[in-house]
Design a protein around this motif. Structure first.
Motif: not given
Length: 295
Positions: A122-124, A131-132, A137-138, A159-160
């Motif tokens: 999340h942005d927060v 980590p990202n 979809l790694d 997930l968000f």
């Protein structure tokens, strides 16, 4: 009201959990000093006193990554001793080159039904775990998730909303694997723009029948039992996914930080029952029974 399956709860010994032993750090559920202690199965069962909870699904609690099997072994021993829990969602590191050696070890424990590796970002900053935002979809994650079907294991997908388009891609790639959207996509607040983004994200899963959503942790961001927010999430979930793809989870003892088990259950029941008797049976029993197959 049918007998209830709790599809998401935890027990723990503090000494096993690095995040409960180290310094307090920001968590999505806020300050957690009251639960920096052992939370045994006996205390959990005490929360259920007088309530018709008949089965429960344990979900991993972030032991050290190398202790993934120790966690499942301890919970399995608890089940042998007490009869609870009835299914286990363990941990496996989906970023490895090949997760199968870990899955092979988990297969020795009959109650394991699937795995969770938290992929939410999340942005927060204090809401982040991955980590990202693209970890869902790694290439390694995709490769290892594709192997779960060989073990008849599900994947708890956390997930968000901004990550849900990518999440839907992962779910679509694996149509024979059950995915469970943890905390129903983690709606952070009830502002119209936040709700619209959450619904837009959830809609990416609408046509994917192998994705169910877990009505758990709905007090995570508000740090309270909020019947209005619970009703908002349930109404949106029924509208977009249908009640037969929703399941109740208490998220105890996290929710114990601000409420009681009976209050959480009552708020969910009140929100679901207006959708009719089938919805009650779906949410509180049938969906979890189908997806997690509790013993």
């Amino acid at each position: 009201m049918p007998s209830v399956i709790d599809s998401h709860f935890h027990i723990w010994r503090r000494d096993d959990l690095p995040w409960l032993n180290g310094p307090m750090v920001p968590r999505i559920f806020g300050p957690y000093e009251p639960i920096r202690r052992d939370y045994p199965i006996a205390e959990y069962l005490g929360e259920l006193d007088g309530l018709d909870i008949t089965k429960a699904v344990y979900v991993q609690t972030n032991w050290a990554k190398t202790d993934f099997e120790k966690e499942v072994a301890w919970v399995s021993d608890t089940a042998k001793e007490t009869g609870w829990p009835h299914a286990i969602v363990g941990y496996a590191d989906m970023t490895l080159e090949d997760v199968r050696p870990q899955l092979d070890r988990l297969k020795a424990y009959p109650l394991v039904r699937g795995v969770r590796m938290q992929l939410h970002w999340h942005d927060v900053p204090e809401y982040r775990f991955a980590p990202n935002p693209e970890q869902v979809l790694d290439p390694a994650v995709r490769r290892n998730v594709s192997r779960l079907n060989d073990y008849d294991y599900s994947f708890d997908l956390q997930l968000f909303p901004a990550q849900m388009r990518a999440g839907a891609e992962l779910v679509a790639e694996n149509p024979k694997t059950d995915f469970i959207l943890t905390h129903c996509g983690m709606l952070t607040d009830d502002r119209p723009e936040t709700v619209a983004s959450w619904k837009e994200g959830l809609a990416h899963f609408a046509t994917l029948p192998n994705l169910s959503a877990k009505l758990s942790g709905l007090g995570t961001f508000g740090h309270r039992n909020d019947p209005a927010l619970i009703a908002l999430v349930i109404d949106g979930g029924v509208e977009i996914l249908g009640s037969d793809r929703l399941m109740f989870g208490s998220n105890f003892p996290i929710e114990k930080l601000w409420t009681t088990y009976a209050s959480v259950l009552a708020a969910h029941k009140a929100a679901v029952e207006k959708h009719g008797p089938k919805a009650l049976t779906d949410v509180f029993h049938d969906t979890a029974n189908r997806v997690y197959r509790p013993a």
